[in-house]
Design a protein around this motif. Structure first.
Motif, PDB file in Angstrom:
ATOM      1  N   LEU A  26      39.127  31.495  33.569  1.00 49.95           N
ATOM      2  CA  LEU A  26      40.093  32.175  34.423  1.00 49.95           C
ATOM      3  C   LEU A  26      40.321  31.349  35.687  1.00 49.95           C
ATOM      4  N   LEU A  27      41.574  31.011  35.950  1.00 49.77           N
ATOM      5  CA  LEU A  27      41.953  30.139  37.070  1.00 49.77           C
ATOM      6  C   LEU A  27      42.913  30.891  37.983  1.00 49.77           C
ATOM      7  N   HIS A  28      42.479  31.149  39.200  1.00 46.11           N
ATOM      8  CA  HIS A  28      43.239  31.971  40.139  1.00 46.11           C
ATOM      9  C   HIS A  28      44.390  31.202  40.782  1.00 46.11           C
ATOM     10  N   GLY A  29      45.178  31.904  41.587  1.00 45.69           N
ATOM     11  CA  GLY A  29      46.309  31.309  42.280  1.00 45.69           C
ATOM     12  C   GLY A  29      45.962  30.832  43.675  1.00 45.69           C
ATOM     13  N   SER A  30      46.936  30.231  44.334  1.00 40.56           N
ATOM     14  CA  SER A  30      46.763  29.707  45.682  1.00 40.56           C
ATOM     15  C   SER A  30      46.321  30.796  46.654  1.00 40.56           C
ATOM     16  N   ALA A  31      45.371  30.427  47.526  1.00 39.73           N
ATOM     17  CA  ALA A  31      44.873  31.281  48.607  1.00 39.73           C
ATOM     18  C   ALA A  31      44.019  32.447  48.111  1.00 39.73           C
ATOM     19  N   LEU A  32      43.696  32.493  46.819  1.00 42.16           N
ATOM     20  CA  LEU A  32      42.832  33.524  46.263  1.00 42.16           C
ATOM     21  C   LEU A  32      41.480  32.908  45.913  1.00 42.16           C
ATOM     22  N   SER A  33      40.719  33.554  45.072  1.00 46.08           N
ATOM     23  CA  SER A  33      39.429  33.024  44.618  1.00 46.08           C
ATOM     24  C   SER A  33      39.091  33.656  43.282  1.00 46.08           C
ATOM     25  N   LYS A  34      37.974  33.232  42.711  1.00 46.67           N
ATOM     26  CA  LYS A  34      37.559  33.774  41.423  1.00 46.67           C
ATOM     27  C   LYS A  34      37.273  35.267  41.493  1.00 46.67           C
ATOM     28  N   ALA A  35      37.054  35.824  42.688  1.00 44.76           N
ATOM     29  CA  ALA A  35      36.748  37.247  42.826  1.00 44.76           C
ATOM     30  C   ALA A  35      37.895  38.134  42.365  1.00 44.76           C
ATOM     31  N   ILE A  36      39.110  37.629  42.421  1.00 51.97           N
ATOM     32  CA  ILE A  36      40.273  38.460  42.095  1.00 51.97           C
ATOM     33  C   ILE A  36      40.209  38.977  40.655  1.00 51.97           C
ATOM     34  N   TRP A  37      39.643  38.175  39.747  1.00 54.61           N
ATOM     35  CA  TRP A  37      39.618  38.560  38.334  1.00 54.61           C
ATOM     36  C   TRP A  37      38.691  39.747  38.077  1.00 54.61           C
ATOM     37  N   SER A 159      57.607  38.474  57.165  1.00 54.73           N
ATOM     38  CA  SER A 159      58.695  38.123  56.251  1.00 54.73           C
ATOM     39  C   SER A 159      59.009  39.243  55.265  1.00 54.73           C
ATOM     40  N   GLY A 160      58.270  40.350  55.381  1.00 53.64           N
ATOM     41  CA  GLY A 160      58.520  41.490  54.504  1.00 53.64           C
ATOM     42  C   GLY A 160      57.689  41.510  53.241  1.00 53.64           C
ATOM     43  N   LYS A 161      56.734  40.575  53.110  1.00 49.44           N
ATOM     44  CA  LYS A 161      55.873  40.540  51.932  1.00 49.44           C
ATOM     45  C   LYS A 161      54.701  41.509  52.135  1.00 49.44           C
ATOM     46  N   ALA A 162      54.534  42.419  51.217  1.00 46.36           N
ATOM     47  CA  ALA A 162      53.418  43.367  51.295  1.00 46.36           C
ATOM     48  C   ALA A 162      52.113  42.649  50.957  1.00 46.36           C
ATOM     49  N   VAL A 163      51.086  42.897  51.749  1.00 42.98           N
ATOM     50  CA  VAL A 163      49.771  42.306  51.523  1.00 42.98           C
ATOM     51  C   VAL A 163      48.762  43.447  51.413  1.00 42.98           C
ATOM     52  N   ASP A 164      48.274  43.707  50.201  1.00 46.75           N
ATOM     53  CA  ASP A 164      47.312  44.788  50.022  1.00 46.75           C
ATOM     54  C   ASP A 164      45.966  44.375  50.613  1.00 46.75           C
ATOM     55  N   PRO A 165      45.081  45.348  50.907  1.00 49.63           N
ATOM     56  CA  PRO A 165      43.808  45.034  51.572  1.00 49.63           C
ATOM     57  C   PRO A 165      42.959  43.992  50.849  1.00 49.63           C
ATOM     58  N   ALA A 166      42.895  44.062  49.515  1.00 52.70           N
ATOM     59  CA  ALA A 166      42.079  43.102  48.767  1.00 52.70           C
ATOM     60  C   ALA A 166      42.633  41.689  48.889  1.00 52.70           C
ATOM     61  N   THR A 167      43.965  41.565  48.821  1.00 52.84           N
ATOM     62  CA  THR A 167      44.581  40.242  48.943  1.00 52.84           C
ATOM     63  C   THR A 167      44.437  39.722  50.362  1.00 52.84           C
ATOM     64  N   ARG A 168      44.601  40.608  51.350  1.00 53.72           N
ATOM     65  CA  ARG A 168      44.408  40.210  52.745  1.00 53.72           C
ATOM     66  C   ARG A 168      43.010  39.631  52.944  1.00 53.72           C
ATOM     67  N   GLN A 169      42.015  40.325  52.420  1.00 55.04           N
ATOM     68  CA  GLN A 169      40.632  39.856  52.550  1.00 55.04           C
ATOM     69  C   GLN A 169      40.458  38.499  51.892  1.00 55.04           C
ATOM     70  N   ALA A 170      41.052  38.322  50.713  1.00 54.13           N
ATOM     71  CA  ALA A 170      40.957  37.042  50.005  1.00 54.13           C
ATOM     72  C   ALA A 170      41.637  35.939  50.805  1.00 54.13           C
ATOM     73  N   GLY A 241      52.919  40.069  42.712  1.00 52.30           N
ATOM     74  CA  GLY A 241      52.446  41.231  41.973  1.00 52.30           C
ATOM     75  C   GLY A 241      52.189  40.974  40.503  1.00 52.30           C
ATOM     76  N   THR A 242      52.116  39.713  40.112  1.00 59.27           N
ATOM     77  CA  THR A 242      51.970  39.387  38.695  1.00 59.27           C
ATOM     78  C   THR A 242      50.730  40.003  38.063  1.00 59.27           C
ATOM     79  N   LEU A 243      49.585  39.927  38.723  1.00 59.22           N
ATOM     80  CA  LEU A 243      48.315  40.262  38.076  1.00 59.22           C
ATOM     81  C   LEU A 243      47.997  41.750  38.038  1.00 59.22           C
ATOM     82  N   ALA A 244      48.625  42.557  38.881  1.00 65.00           N
ATOM     83  CA  ALA A 244      48.249  43.967  38.969  1.00 65.00           C
ATOM     84  C   ALA A 244      49.496  44.860  38.937  1.00 65.00           C
ATOM     85  N   PRO A 245      49.353  46.035  38.272  1.00 63.94           N
ATOM     86  CA  PRO A 245      48.168  46.490  37.550  1.00 63.94           C
ATOM     87  C   PRO A 245      47.905  45.656  36.304  1.00 63.94           C
ATOM     88  N   ALA A 246      46.625  45.524  35.987  1.00 64.05           N
ATOM     89  CA  ALA A 246      46.228  44.614  34.913  1.00 64.05           C
ATOM     90  C   ALA A 246      46.505  45.158  33.518  1.00 64.05           C
TER      91      ALA A 246
END
Length: 273
Positions: A26-37, A159-170, A241-246
């Motif tokens: 599993l390979l995450h996206g930019s500015a994220l980490s393996k924790a997202i999976w 810029s109007g992009k929503a950032v959920d708490p988990a993504t903000r933390q990442a 929003g690609t990955l969620a909901p899974a």
């Protein structure tokens, strides 16, 4: 958590591997980490596989080189191969999101014997110059360099992009300098020519959101070119929003992986020597 090093430049790569069965990387996206999976439920859904999650260089607990040259695609793919070698995995199913999907495309092209299948989620094979600003916001690189991760997140929200708490933390957990270098280096990557794409004969699953127009178009085009690829739209999803909901992704992904997991050598130990 385990670590290994890319023999090309010594960068330390953090990863973990759990479970038994055919290997799935599993390979995450930019500015994220393996924790997202794990947080989104992908790891749990992949019971029956050996799930390997990697922190891409410049992210998570992996090394954070400062030069853009350290983020050339050949080094990213070398990191994945170093992890496979450390785990004695001969071939693995590659599942990547965004940057992770570009790494998966490049690895499948450069080391086809190590890739059992390819799944790209919001991914592309094309060059990315100018695309990062569209995903995040104009001036994102200057924000990173001058104000760090807090300025980056504030710019996203402004810029109007929503950032959920988990993504903000990442996002906030990143090293801003390393992330800026990563964006710079990967934007200079030439991508894969369509002639190379046409030679990727491995089973492929390409998924993108209907509100992610460039990746939607690229994924559809790649499915037309690749000999054994399937394209699936994700209704209403943006790139972020690609990955969620899974759930809807896993309903397609898990049967796909199970269907091709009997490929000769998939998940088997690498040959010695």
């Amino acid at each position: 958590m385990s670590t290994t090093a890319n023999p090309a430049d010594g960068t330390e790569i953090s990863y973990d591997a759990v479970g038994e069965g055919p290997a799935v990387v599993l390979l995450h996206g930019s500015a994220l980490s393996k924790a997202i999976w794990r947080g989104l439920g992908y790891v749990k859904a992949l019971e029956g596989f050996r799930v390997v999650r990697i922190d891409l260089r410049g992210h998570g607990r992996s090394g954070t080189p400062a030069a853009p040259e350290a983020y050339r695609m050949a080094l990213h793919t070398g990191d994945v191969l170093a992890v496979l070698d450390a785990e004695r995995i001969g071939r693995a199913h590659l599942v990547g999101y965004s940057l992770g999907a570009r790494v998966a495309f490049s690895l499948a092209a450069g080391a086809p014997a190590r890739a059992a299948s390819l799944t790209a989620l919001g991914g592309t094979y094309r060059p990315q110059r100018g695309e990062v600003a569209k995903v995040f916001f104009p001036g994102y690189l200057g924000a990173l360099r001058s104000g760090g991760m807090h300025a980056f997140v504030e710019g996203l929200e402004a810029s109007g992009k929503a950032v959920d708490p988990a993504t903000r933390q990442a996002f906030l957990a990143n090293d801003a300098g390393a992330l800026a270098a990563c964006f710079t280096g990967t934007e200079e990557d030439p991508g894969l020519p369509e002639a190379v794409l046409a030679q990727l004969a491995l089973p492929a699953l390409l998924m993108a959101g209907t509100r992610d127009p460039q990746r939607l178009e690229d994924s559809r085009r790649a499915a037309e070119i690749m000999p054994d690829a399937r394209f699936v739209e994700l209704p209403g999803r943006t790139h972020a929003g690609t990955l969620a909901p899974a759930g809807p992704i896993l309903e397609v992904l898990v049967p796909f992986l199970r269907g091709v997991s009997d490929s000769p050598g998939a998940g088997r130990p690498a040959a010695a020597g």
